[in-house]
Design an enzyme around this catalytic site. Sequence first.
Site, PDB file in Angstrom:
ATOM      1  N   HIS A   1      -1.561   5.782  -7.963  1.00  0.00           N
ATOM      2  CA  HIS A   1      -2.679   4.901  -8.960  1.00  0.00           C
ATOM      3  C   HIS A   1      -1.534   3.930  -9.523  1.00  0.00           C
ATOM      4  CE1 HIS A   1      -5.534   8.015  -8.182  1.00  0.00           C
ATOM      5  NE2 HIS A   1      -6.341   7.047  -8.227  1.00  0.00           N
TER       6      HIS A   1
ATOM      7  N   HIS B   1      -5.767  13.279   3.229  1.00  0.00           N
ATOM      8  CA  HIS B   1      -5.594  12.218   3.537  1.00  0.00           C
ATOM      9  C   HIS B   1      -4.326  12.035   4.789  1.00  0.00           C
ATOM     10  CE1 HIS B   1      -6.087  12.666  -0.919  1.00  0.00           C
ATOM     11  NE2 HIS B   1      -6.792  11.360  -0.814  1.00  0.00           N
TER      12      HIS B   1
ATOM     13  N   ASP C   1      -7.806   4.413   1.658  1.00  0.00           N
ATOM     14  CA  ASP C   1      -7.826   4.859   0.321  1.00  0.00           C
ATOM     15  C   ASP C   1      -8.102   3.468  -0.533  1.00  0.00           C
ATOM     16  OD1 ASP C   1      -8.188   6.263  -2.094  1.00  0.00           O
ATOM     17  OD2 ASP C   1      -6.692   7.572  -1.760  1.00  0.00           O
TER      18      ASP C   1
END
Length: 341
Positions: A187, A175, A256
Site C-alpha cells: 500500500h 496472491h 490486486d
Amino acid sequence: MASTPPLALFVGMPGHELSVDESAFFREANPFGLFLFRRNLDNPEQVRRLCRQFREAVDREDAPVFIDQEGGRVQRLNNGRWPSFRALGEFGALARKDLELGQRAMRLSSQAMATLMAELTIDSGTTPVADLARKGTHEVIGQRAFGDDPDLVIAMAREVINAMLEAGELPVIKHIPGYGRVTVDPHFDCPVVDASREDLAATDFRPFMALRDTPWAMVAHLIFTQIDPERPASVSPLVCNLIRQDIGYEGVIITDCLTMEALKGTWAERVTAALDAGYDIALHSQGDLAASQAAARAARPLSQQSLARIARAQAMRGAKRVDIAALHAEVEQIFTDNGIA
C-alpha cells in the site's frame, strides 16, 4: 443488453447507494464488476439492494460483485450485523496440531461464510490466501496465511475452494504466483523479492501449482528480480507468462487494486499496463467517481479468451446452503475444545 463485452475492469464506489452520476457511469462504461468495501456495507437488505442497483445499471443480471472476506482482520462484513470469522492463520495453527480437524473446521467455516455471501448476492470474498507466511513476512500477510508449509497450505486452501464453489461462490486464490516473501506493505512501497526461480518453484509457487484448477486468481504488486527486475508482477508480461506457462494456471486472473503505492503512473497508465501484461481484469477499487472514469477510459472490452475463462468459472458454481449460525458455533466449539481462544 449491449453486444460489446463489458470492460475488463472492476471498480468501487463510495457509499451505500448508487448516486445518479454513478448509475450513469456504470450504464455507459459497463465495467465487468463491482468491488465492495466496509464503506458500502450496512445491513443485509441494503447490501442486496446495492448489488441489484449495480446489476440493473450495467444491464447484466450476472454482473459479479466481490469483496475481501477472508476472515480475521480482512473481512468487510464486520460491523456487528454479521458473524465474525476467524483468520486463516488460526485454522493453520489448528491444522498443525491435527490436520484432519483443521480441515474440518476450515470447511465448516467456509461453508458458513459462503452461504452468508450468497444470501447477500455477493459472488466472492476473494479468498483463500495461498501465500506462504514465514519468519520475516510482513504483517500485510501475517495471519491471513495458513503458514509456511506448502503441503498444509494446499490442504487447507482446498477446503476453502471446495466449500466456496459448493455454495455458488467464486474462490479467488491470492496472491499468485506467491506473496509470502514480502517485507514491506505494498500500500506504501513496492516489495522486492530476490529469490531464484528454482527456489520460488520449490516453495512459494507450489500451492498455486497444486491449486491451479481454482477458477479465479489475484496477482499482487511485487518485483521478482530474477523474473522481471523492472516491473511489478501485476504489470509484468514476464510474470503473467510464468503464471500461465510454468504454473499452468488457466483461470481468470484479476490484479490486486491498482491504486496502491507499489505502482507508479496515472490510473490510466496502470490499467493499461496490467491489461497489456496479459491479465484478464484490472481492479481499481478506490471508489472515487472521477478516478473510476479515468480507469474506465483506459480499459478495454474483455477478450474472447477472458470471456471463455469467466464462463468456465461460472459453470463450476453450485448452490448449496447451510445453517450459518449452527456451523459457526460448531467451529468455535472445535477451537474451544482444543484450547484455542
